[in-house]
Design an enzyme around this catalytic site. Structure first.
Site, PDB file in Angstrom:
ATOM      1  N   LYS A  45       0.827  -1.212   0.000  1.00  0.00           N
ATOM      2  CA  LYS A  45       0.000   0.000   0.000  1.00  0.00           C
ATOM      3  C   LYS A  45       0.866   1.268   0.000  1.00  0.00           C
ATOM      4  O   LYS A  45       1.823   1.352   0.790  1.00  0.00           O
ATOM      5  CB  LYS A  45      -0.934  -0.019   1.221  1.00  0.00           C
ATOM      6  N   GLY A  72      -7.132   8.052  -0.846  1.00  0.00           N
ATOM      7  CA  GLY A  72      -6.330   9.136  -0.255  1.00  0.00           C
ATOM      8  C   GLY A  72      -5.135   8.646   0.532  1.00  0.00           C
ATOM      9  O   GLY A  72      -4.787   9.225   1.573  1.00  0.00           O
ATOM     10  N   LEU A  73      -4.505   7.580   0.023  1.00  0.00           N
ATOM     11  CA  LEU A  73      -3.260   7.072   0.621  1.00  0.00           C
ATOM     12  C   LEU A  73      -3.387   6.780   2.122  1.00  0.00           C
ATOM     13  O   LEU A  73      -2.542   7.185   2.915  1.00  0.00           O
ATOM     14  CB  LEU A  73      -2.103   8.049   0.352  1.00  0.00           C
ATOM     15  N   CYS A 131      -0.597   9.394  -7.549  1.00  0.00           N
ATOM     16  CA  CYS A 131      -1.879   9.224  -6.846  1.00  0.00           C
ATOM     17  C   CYS A 131      -2.773  10.425  -7.143  1.00  0.00           C
ATOM     18  O   CYS A 131      -2.410  11.566  -6.831  1.00  0.00           O
ATOM     19  CB  CYS A 131      -1.661   9.088  -5.346  1.00  0.00           C
ATOM     20  N   LYS A 166       6.370   5.296 -10.729  1.00  0.00           N
ATOM     21  CA  LYS A 166       5.001   4.933 -11.120  1.00  0.00           C
ATOM     22  C   LYS A 166       4.284   6.166 -11.667  1.00  0.00           C
ATOM     23  O   LYS A 166       4.059   7.145 -10.957  1.00  0.00           O
ATOM     24  CB  LYS A 166       4.234   4.338  -9.941  1.00  0.00           C
ATOM     25  N   THR A 194      -4.239   5.211 -11.856  1.00  0.00           N
ATOM     26  CA  THR A 194      -5.647   5.316 -12.270  1.00  0.00           C
ATOM     27  C   THR A 194      -5.927   6.586 -13.080  1.00  0.00           C
ATOM     28  O   THR A 194      -5.200   7.572 -12.998  1.00  0.00           O
ATOM     29  CB  THR A 194      -6.544   5.320 -11.028  1.00  0.00           C
ATOM     30  N   GLY A 244      -2.904  -1.924 -15.239  1.00  0.00           N
ATOM     31  CA  GLY A 244      -4.093  -1.158 -15.625  1.00  0.00           C
ATOM     32  C   GLY A 244      -5.103  -2.094 -16.265  1.00  0.00           C
ATOM     33  O   GLY A 244      -4.941  -2.468 -17.424  1.00  0.00           O
ATOM     34  N   GLY A 245      -6.088  -2.512 -15.492  1.00  0.00           N
ATOM     35  CA  GLY A 245      -7.170  -3.337 -16.030  1.00  0.00           C
ATOM     36  C   GLY A 245      -6.790  -4.766 -16.352  1.00  0.00           C
ATOM     37  O   GLY A 245      -7.518  -5.458 -17.064  1.00  0.00           O
ATOM     38  N   GLY A 266      -4.420  -5.023 -10.330  1.00  0.00           N
ATOM     39  CA  GLY A 266      -4.963  -4.122  -9.319  1.00  0.00           C
ATOM     40  C   GLY A 266      -6.403  -4.399  -8.971  1.00  0.00           C
ATOM     41  O   GLY A 266      -6.720  -5.303  -8.185  1.00  0.00           O
TER      42      GLY A 266
HETATM   43  C1  SIN Z   1      -5.165   6.088  -2.980  1.00  0.00           C
HETATM   44  O1  SIN Z   1      -4.785   5.664  -1.874  1.00  0.00           O
HETATM   45  O2  SIN Z   1      -5.848   7.122  -3.076  1.00  0.00           O
HETATM   46  C2  SIN Z   1      -4.813   5.351  -4.234  1.00  0.00           C
HETATM   47  C3  SIN Z   1      -3.347   5.247  -4.408  1.00  0.00           C
HETATM   48  C4  SIN Z   1      -2.868   5.685  -5.751  1.00  0.00           C
HETATM   49  O3  SIN Z   1      -3.653   5.943  -6.660  1.00  0.00           O
HETATM   50  O4  SIN Z   1      -1.649   5.803  -5.926  1.00  0.00           O
END
Ligand code: SIN
Length: 303
Positions: A45, A72-73, A131, A166, A194, A244-245, A266
């Site tokens: 994570k 939101g991480l 993110c 990334k 994403t 991705g998908g 993912g």
């Molecule tokens: C998130 O925790 O909001 C997603 C993580 C990411 O898109 O890198």
């Protein structure tokens, strides 16, 4: 017998199948479902300097052929990850793990990457500059070649382990961002994060997500991700992790043909927690059907 081994900058993986960050936690819950040591590795994570509670709810919205998240991480912070989670992880995951590191400033990225670099069970670092769900950090570092290069160079100065940057798909030219990272010393590129999206609740006439917008993932983004992996493979010489998908063994093979050395899965983990196990069971059979004896031989063959 199909040889499924791949190598990421000296990190030897038994196979290219890697659960993606944000869909596999720190692996513990999945280790209760199956032996996760069958995986090539997994990306934990997205972890930041301070512990984070994440965004207000609702932070998940269903869509056809995918989902939106604005998590939101949410994470316990790098100190807890290094002091508690990574040592405990050795009990249920015997291989090197991928450390996904998020941040809100250059200093924070440097601090967290340096910490992760020192953990003996971290194999490589996935520098998450993509993110879309946080303000003042995350994706804002990944949307220009100059800022992506700056953070890459800063992190490279303090880390010995391979740095895979990334990238965000929410840019005009992802290949230019990848090239800037390579020029700044990145060891590899991971893509895509994403796609920024939103939904509106028709009755309430307001966005579904409390954070209004979120990251779209799932089956629908596969062709977009594949195209971007293809473009980045042409632009750089360093290895690429594609994602991705992806939800099947065929998707893994297709991603590798586009240029990925390894492939992350993912959103599919959230629909079916056994998907990576199933992909691994199918991969040798699918490869054999396609006349592939050594999976590494197909990396980039579509070019
Ligand atoms: C998130 O925790 O909001 C997603 C993580 C990411 O898109 O890198």
């Amino acid at each position: 017998m199909v040889n499924t081994k791949v190598s990421l900058c000296g990190l030897e993986l038994e196979n290219p199948v890697i659960p993606a960050s944000g869909t596999f936690g720190y692996g513990e819950e999945f280790a209760e479902l199956y032996d996760i040591n069958i995986l090539g590795s997994f990306s934990f994570k997205g972890t930041t300097k301070e512990p984070r509670f994440g965004n207000p709810t609702p932070r998940i919205a269903e869509c056809s052929a995918g989902m939106l998240n604005s998590v939101g991480l949410q994470n316990p912070g790098i100190e807890a990850v290094c002091a508690d989670i990574l040592p405990k992880m050795k009990r249920y995951f015997k291989k090197p793990v991928i450390a996904n590191i998020g941040g809100f400033s250059l200093e924070e990225y440097v601090y967290c990457c340096q910490k992760a670099d020192q953990a003996d069970n971290v194999g490589l670092i996935e520098l998450n500059i993509s993110c879309p769900n946080v303000h003042g950090g995350g994706m804002s570092f990944g949307t220009s070649p100059a800022s992506a290069a700056e953070v890459t160079a800063a992190v490279k100065k303090v880390c010995k382990k391979p740095i895979f940057v990334k990238l965000s798909p929410n840019v005009a030219d992802i290949a230019a961002v990848a090239k800037a990272c390579e020029d700044a010393g990145a060891d590899g590129i991971a893509l895509i994060n994403t796609l920024l999206g939103m939904r509106i609740d028709l009755r309430r006439r307001t966005p579904v997500l409390a954070n209004k917008k979120g990251g779209f993932s799932g089956d629908a983004i596969f062709p977009v991700a594949l195209r971007m992996v293809y473009d980045v493979y042409e632009a750089v010489k360093i290895p690429v992790i594609g994602m991705g998908g992806v939800s099947s063994a065929e998707d893994v093979i297709e991603m590798m043909m586009a240029g990925a050395t390894a492939v992350e899965i993912g959103a599919a983990n959230l629909v079916n927690p056994f998907v990576c196990k199933e992909i691994l069971a199918e991969l040798p059979e699918k490869a054999a059907e396609l006349g592939i004896a050594k999976i590494a031989d197909i990396i980039g063959v579509a070019h």
